[in-house]
Write a protein that holds these residues in place. Structure first.
Motif, short mmCIF file in Angstrom:
data_model
loop_
_atom_site.label_atom_id
_atom_site.label_comp_id
_atom_site.label_asym_id
_atom_site.label_seq_id
_atom_site.Cartn_x
_atom_site.Cartn_y
_atom_site.Cartn_z
N VAL A 55 -13.93 -12.94 14.72
CA VAL A 55 -15.07 -13.68 13.81
C VAL A 55 -16.12 -14.15 14.95
CG1 VAL A 55 -15.74 -15.31 12.41
CG2 VAL A 55 -13.41 -14.57 12.02
N PHE A 57 -19.49 -15.84 15.82
CA PHE A 57 -20.22 -16.76 15.04
C PHE A 57 -21.71 -16.39 15.46
CE2 PHE A 57 -21.46 -19.89 12.41
CZ PHE A 57 -22.26 -21.03 12.70
N GLN A 58 -22.75 -15.86 14.83
CA GLN A 58 -23.96 -15.62 15.19
C GLN A 58 -24.72 -16.55 14.66
OE1 GLN A 58 -25.18 -14.08 17.81
NE2 GLN A 58 -23.24 -13.06 17.99
N ASN A 59 -25.60 -17.16 15.11
CA ASN A 59 -26.48 -18.15 14.26
C ASN A 59 -27.74 -18.04 14.98
OD1 ASN A 59 -27.30 -20.19 12.88
ND2 ASN A 59 -26.54 -21.61 14.04
N GLY A 60 -29.02 -18.17 14.39
CA GLY A 60 -30.22 -18.07 14.96
C GLY A 60 -31.25 -17.32 13.99
N PHE A 88 -20.52 -22.23 20.21
CA PHE A 88 -19.30 -23.22 20.26
C PHE A 88 -18.55 -22.51 21.28
CE2 PHE A 88 -20.49 -26.17 17.59
CZ PHE A 88 -20.90 -25.71 16.41
N MET A 94 -11.20 -16.66 16.48
CA MET A 94 -10.47 -16.41 15.06
C MET A 94 -10.47 -14.96 15.00
SD MET A 94 -12.20 -18.93 12.45
CE MET A 94 -12.80 -20.49 12.77
#
Lengths: 98, 672
Positions: A55, A57-60, A88, A94
């Motif tokens: 998993v 985690f892409q954010n932006g 993070f 995960m």
């Protein structure tokens, strides 16, 4: 019978991964009566052949947020206003079944 | 002309091939590209006992699949016969894993020998490896090696010479036995003619066919007639493919290593903390306790900044006095005092909480506790109808709901994504952390902690109920998969990086919040301004008119307007409060101040005088559970692509916040 063991193990592993419960690698090892490093190498293999995936985690690229370096770009780096630099780092890894 | 012997170096990344290559060839090497590819080709040569040897350092890869150019180039090079000998390297400290390359090589019939590299590392780890026993099982020379240790090279050269002389092949009988047990293997094997792809044995080709290797399948397609090829396709259909073949390879590796490796895996014992966190019974209470303690701890850094805020407020009257006495126009004095100084006092008070919460939760994440929290709540996610990984958007929502909406991108299932975002709205965001505790402290003093706890418990209940309501429409129970988590080890926080992150967020919040509060406060102040000094202005008239309605929900009109402003952004509410709870009137407040009465500047008392505790409680609950802000609304629409669901979510949250205000008010009446 040693011949059957190889195939059966992977079956059992995949079944455990599909039953809706979270497990740590240590727990998987306990349930499969093997060591954590054995589970880890098999997870690595399953990931490489694409049966499970990390998993990520892409954010932006949140419009309106001023903290982001990647406004308008597709693969923007994580937004510094929301999460620490480089995302993070201490959330562990995960995996989920594809 | 003597062409010499060519040795190919094969192994996984980080197995030490380059170190060996450089040690053997020194400067006698050159780097180019494989023809037509961007993959690096490293070749060199060395001389030993008067004979010249050529070395090819093949690209490192996990195995020899068709997934990358590197792997195909590597296996084709070997199968072509260009190399007389293959030297396979494995990492002795993780043989169980690194021998996979050998297992995938099995079936390519070029003479080879195995180097158990990094034997020094394995020895440091206390591992004892019986290379001879392994060699007997494999039928090839197996030597412990350390590419950086000059002494191991003697054995290396000996093994190399032995292989060149004997041309011994890897013994694959046991592995073939494993493969025979796979459904489809025998059928496919029988359909493969001898030497259909030169250099590769039928066993290797059959296994690759089972794994759906696209290069092999293409070659079979070209070489076989339609009937044979379609029979192979048919046999593949019932097989489990690469999962089964992988299982066989690992089982073979274990057989080879059996009794040959000592001091392998100690039973992993979980650290004490993890025993608690991963326990079925104690996990959740432990996490809740951790979060509560974290919240209380986050109040501590907030105190100094609360004091700064109060000090700023204290200078308001003296400053206004000075400005008046130097003849500053009244309106300007008022704006500086009532809007600017007043607002900044709030801003600094808020910053304390931003700093505190960011620091505490950043610390929890750094140390690794957050990972445990997300693990523990996986099956709670399940009960809410969500995947375990939904916990990530929730964690980001603690910082910014917009980030939570974007974070929901990890969720592929649309229904679960919408549900995740809908639930993320209930998670108090950074602005909520700044404003709610501050306001609670102003209204309730030390009792603020209890109010926050009540708010958080309500948040959990809210999410539960919302999940039940929305989940019924959005999510089917069957879409649930297990999650595997590798919990990171606990470690000491990197204070430098942590503080940079905390200061960065606090600074950004400061800038954003200042703009909003000054603007909103200014606007509302103007609307409520009345030159005569009595409560007047347009806003007052509207406010008093709607008060009967707002009182139903337990809020006086000023707080209700703040609540409405909070829909735009939580800090907006502060701006409104700052403007409307300014003092009974300019002139009386000013006179009080001139008479040295400290009371007038102490907003706490002014607010307390005007607002009852039940009203304050109603307001806190209304504001917390209202929609986060307009930007979150926009982000929700952007991420869900559904105007329908976005409006449903907004309406729901607004209605619920008013209901909660009503309930809180009446409960407050019972208490106070």
């Amino acid at each position: 019978m040693i011949e059957k063991e190889g195939e059966q193990f992977m079956d059992k592993l995949l079944k455990l991964l599909s039953d809706g419960r979270a497990r740590t690698i240590e727990m998987l090892a306990a349930e499969l009566d093997t060591s954590a490093s054995d589970v880890a190498r098999k997870l690595e293999y399953l990931e490489i052949i694409g049966v499970i995936r990390r998993v990520s985690f892409q954010n932006g690229n949140c419009k309106g947020c001023t903290g982001c370096s990647g406004k308008g770009k597709k693969d923007a780096a994580p937004c510094k206003g929301c999460i620490p630099d480089e995302g993070f780092k201490n959330m562990g890894v995960m995996w989920e079944v594809v | 002309m003597s062409t010499g012997v060519t040795v190919a170096l094969l192994g996984q990344p980080n197995s030490g091939k380059s170190t060996l290559f450089n040690a053997l060839t020194g400067l006698r090497q050159h780097v180019g590209n494989w023809p037509g590819k961007t993959v690096e080709k490293k070749e060199g040569s060395f001389v030993h006992k008067g004979k010249e040897y050529r070395v090819a350092d093949l690209p490192g890869s996990y195995s020899l699949s068709a997934n990358s150019d590197e792997e195909v180039i590597t296996r084709d090079y070997i199968a072509s016969g260009e190399a007389d000998v293959v030297c396979i390297l494995a990492d002795s400290s993780q043989l169980q894993r690194s021998l996979f390359m050998l297992a995938d090589y099995a079936g390519i019939d070029v003479p080879c020998f195995l180097l158990l590299n990094m034997s020094d590392v394995a020895a440091e780890q206390g591992k004892k490896i019986d290379a001879k026993a392994i060699g007997e099982k494999l039928g090839i020379p197996v030597i412990p090696f350390s590419a950086t240790d000059k002494k191991s090279y003697d054995v290396f050269y000996d093994a190399l010479e032995a292989v060149i002389k004997d041309k011994g092949l890897l013994n694959v009988d046991k592995l073939t036995q494993q493969y025979e047990s796979i459904i489809g293997y025998r059928e496919i094997y029988d359909l493969i003619p001898e030497n259909v792809i030169p250099g590769y044995s039928a066993m290797w080709i059959a296994v690759k066919a089972l794994e759906n290797d696209k290069v092999v399948m293409a070659k079979l397609r070209a070489a076989l007639d339609d009937n044979a090829y379609s029979q192979i396709e048919e046999a593949k259909k019932n097989a489990q493919g690469a999962v089964a073949t992988g299982g066989c390879k690992f089982a073979w590796i274990d057989d080879v290593l059996e009794k040959a490796v000592d001091a392998g895996d100690k039973k992993i014992s979980l650290s004490f903390l993890d025993k608690i966190y991963t326990s079925r019974i104690w996990g959740k209470p432990a996490v809740i306790l951790t979060v509560l303690l974290g919240l209380i701890a986050s109040f501590i850094p907030a105190i100094p900044l609360m004091i700064v805020g109060s000090l700023i407020l204290a200078v308001k009257a003296p400053v206004m006095g000075v400005l008046t006495s130097i003849g500053c126009p009244e309106i300007l004095t008022l704006i500086i005092g009532d809007v600017v100084i007043q607002s900044f006092s709030y801003i600094f008070k808020m910053l304390g909480f931003v700093f505190g919460v960011t620091l505490v939760f950043g610390l929890l994440e750094e140390v690794g506790v957050m990972a445990r929290i997300s693990y523990v709540f996986d099956n709670t996610m399940g009960k809410l109808g969500l995947q375990g990984k939904s916990v990530m958007p929730f964690l980001v929502s603690f910082g910014c709901t917009m980030g939570g909406a974007a974070g929901a991108r990890v969720i592929d299932n649309w229904g679960q994504k919408v549900l995740t975002i809908a639930l993320a709205w209930a998670v108090p965001c950074g602005a909520a952390w700044a404003t709610i505790p501050m306001l609670s402290t102003i209204f309730f003093g030390p009792g603020a902690v209890l109010v926050i706890v009540a708010v958080l418990l309500t948040m959990l209940l809210h999410m539960w109920i919302t999940a039940k309501i929305f989940g019924a429409k959005l999510v089917k129970k069957e879409d649930r998969y297990g999650m595997i988590m590798e919990l990171p080890p606990y470690h000491k926080p990197k204070w430098g990086a942590l503080f940079r992150y905390v200061f960065g967020r606090t600074k950004e919040t400061f800038i954003r919040v200042t703009k909003v509060i000054l603007l909103v406060c200014g606007v509302f102040w103007l609307l409520s301004y009345s030159p005569s000094g009595d409560n007047g202005g347009i806003l007052y008239t509207i406010g008093v008119a709607i008060e009967p309605v707002t009182k139903i929900f337990g809020m006086p009109w000023q707080l209700f307007l703040s609540y409405v402003a909070s829909a735009v952004g939580k800090e907006g509410a502060i701006g409104v409060i700052s403007a409307l709870y300014n003092g009974n009137s300019y002139s009386s407040g000013f006179m009080d101040a001139m008479n040295g009465a400290a009371r007038a500047e102490n907003l706490n008392e002014l607010l307390l005088a005007n607002v009852t505790k039940p009203e304050a409680l109603a307001f806190i609950f209304a504001m917390t559970f209202n929609m986060p802000c307009v930007v979150a609304l926009a982000a929700t629409y952007q991420e869900t692509h559904s105007a329908k669901w976005t409006s449903i979510i907004v309406t729901y949250y607004t209605a619920v916040s008013l209901i909660l205000a009503f309930l809180a008010y009446h409960i407050g009446l019972l208490i106070w």
